[in-house]
Write an enzyme that holds these catalytic residues in place. Sequence first.
Site, short mmCIF file in Angstrom:
data_model
loop_
_atom_site.label_atom_id
_atom_site.label_comp_id
_atom_site.label_asym_id
_atom_site.label_seq_id
_atom_site.Cartn_x
_atom_site.Cartn_y
_atom_site.Cartn_z
N PRO A 10 0.80 -1.23 0.00
CA PRO A 10 0.00 0.00 0.00
C PRO A 10 0.83 1.27 0.00
CG PRO A 10 -0.05 -1.03 2.16
CD PRO A 10 0.60 -2.02 1.22
N ASN A 11 0.32 2.24 -0.75
CA ASN A 11 0.85 3.61 -0.83
C ASN A 11 2.13 3.72 -1.66
OD1 ASN A 11 -1.27 4.55 0.92
ND2 ASN A 11 -0.14 3.65 2.63
N ARG A 18 4.90 10.85 -2.39
CA ARG A 18 4.65 10.52 -0.99
C ARG A 18 5.91 10.73 -0.16
NH1 ARG A 18 4.71 4.37 1.22
NH2 ARG A 18 4.06 4.85 3.33
N TYR A 23 11.10 8.69 1.12
CA TYR A 23 11.07 7.68 0.06
C TYR A 23 11.71 8.12 -1.26
CZ TYR A 23 7.88 5.55 3.40
OH TYR A 23 7.35 5.01 4.54
N ASN A 74 8.14 -5.70 -1.21
CA ASN A 74 8.04 -4.56 -0.30
C ASN A 74 6.56 -4.48 0.08
OD1 ASN A 74 7.95 -2.23 1.14
ND2 ASN A 74 9.04 -0.97 -0.34
N ALA A 77 3.32 -1.12 4.79
CA ALA A 77 2.81 -1.20 6.17
C ALA A 77 2.34 -2.60 6.55
CB ALA A 77 1.70 -0.18 6.38
N HIS A 80 4.30 -5.05 8.81
CA HIS A 80 4.44 -4.92 10.26
C HIS A 80 3.34 -5.62 11.07
CE1 HIS A 80 7.53 -2.23 8.99
NE2 HIS A 80 6.69 -1.35 8.51
N ASP A 87 1.49 -15.92 6.56
CA ASP A 87 1.13 -17.25 6.06
C ASP A 87 1.40 -17.38 4.57
OD1 ASP A 87 0.37 -18.16 8.53
OD2 ASP A 87 -1.79 -17.88 8.21
N GLU A 98 13.13 -9.56 0.93
CA GLU A 98 12.35 -8.44 1.49
C GLU A 98 13.10 -7.14 1.22
OE1 GLU A 98 11.77 -8.86 5.70
OE2 GLU A 98 10.69 -6.95 5.88
N HIS A 100 12.90 -2.73 1.61
CA HIS A 100 12.26 -1.49 2.05
C HIS A 100 13.13 -0.33 1.60
CE1 HIS A 100 9.39 -3.65 4.51
NE2 HIS A 100 10.40 -4.40 4.91
N ILE A 101 12.48 0.72 1.13
CA ILE A 101 13.21 1.90 0.66
C ILE A 101 13.89 2.59 1.85
CG2 ILE A 101 12.93 4.16 -0.45
CD1 ILE A 101 10.41 2.80 -1.85
N SER A 102 13.12 2.80 2.89
CA SER A 102 13.68 3.33 4.14
C SER A 102 14.16 2.15 4.99
CB SER A 102 12.60 4.13 4.91
OG SER A 102 11.58 3.25 5.34
N ARG A 107 13.50 3.79 12.17
CA ARG A 107 12.48 4.85 12.22
C ARG A 107 11.84 4.90 13.59
NH1 ARG A 107 9.27 4.72 6.60
NH2 ARG A 107 8.17 6.42 7.65
N ARG A 112 7.05 -0.14 13.31
CA ARG A 112 7.85 -0.50 12.12
C ARG A 112 8.99 -1.46 12.46
NH1 ARG A 112 5.92 3.13 8.27
NH2 ARG A 112 5.47 5.16 9.16
C1 DQA Z 1 8.37 0.87 3.62
C2 DQA Z 1 8.52 1.03 5.13
C3 DQA Z 1 7.20 0.77 5.83
O1 DQA Z 1 7.36 0.93 7.23
C4 DQA Z 1 6.15 1.74 5.35
O2 DQA Z 1 4.90 1.42 5.93
C5 DQA Z 1 6.05 1.82 3.88
C6 DQA Z 1 7.25 1.74 3.06
C7 DQA Z 1 9.66 1.25 2.86
O3 DQA Z 1 9.78 0.89 1.70
O4 DQA Z 1 10.52 1.94 3.43
O5 DQA Z 1 4.98 2.07 3.33
O6 DQA Z 1 8.10 -0.49 3.33
#
Ligand code: DQA
Length: 143
Positions: A10-11, A18, A23, A74, A77, A80, A87, A98, A100-102, A107, A112
């Site tokens: 999501p997002n 964003r 990001y 990725n 959210a 978490h 599953d 896995e 993650h950009i951040s 954080r 998180r």
């Molecule tokens: C994220 C880190 C997550 O905590 C966050 O909810 C995201 C992006 C990242 O790519 O850094 O939406 O997965």
Amino acid sequence: MTGVLVLNGPNLGRLGKRQPEIYGHTTYDELVELCVRWGSELGLEVTVHQTNHEGELLDWLNEAADEATPVVLNAAAWTHYSWALYDACAQLSAPLVEVHISDPSQRPEEFRHTSVVTPHAVAVIAGRGIDGYREALQALASL
Ligand code: DQA
């Protein structure tokens, strides 16, 4: 050529708009192009998806399980707190990386600091910006 799914939660479709201070400025469309290009340089046929609907992500993971397709994930959210995601990742037979950009572990929000994906991942790449996707594809190509 090995097929790889790059799945985004999501997002992440709003990348570039964003919270760019977290990001970055690369848009989602640019991310898709980069992943396909990086993949082909590594001999991987990359398909990239993004969704704001958890069931859709679960469906793609179920397909990856059926077809033994390696996955770069990725889950944003959902990473978490989604036990359904836990599953879905648990049943994968091909490697999962896995990304993650951040770096969620650095954080301030406590929520998180947990990942339901990590127990199933062969590697976790976090805090490397968009380049983390390239590193994730490289990790898969090197297996
Ligand atoms: C994220 C880190 C997550 O905590 C966050 O909810 C995201 C992006 C990242 O790519 O850094 O939406 O997965």
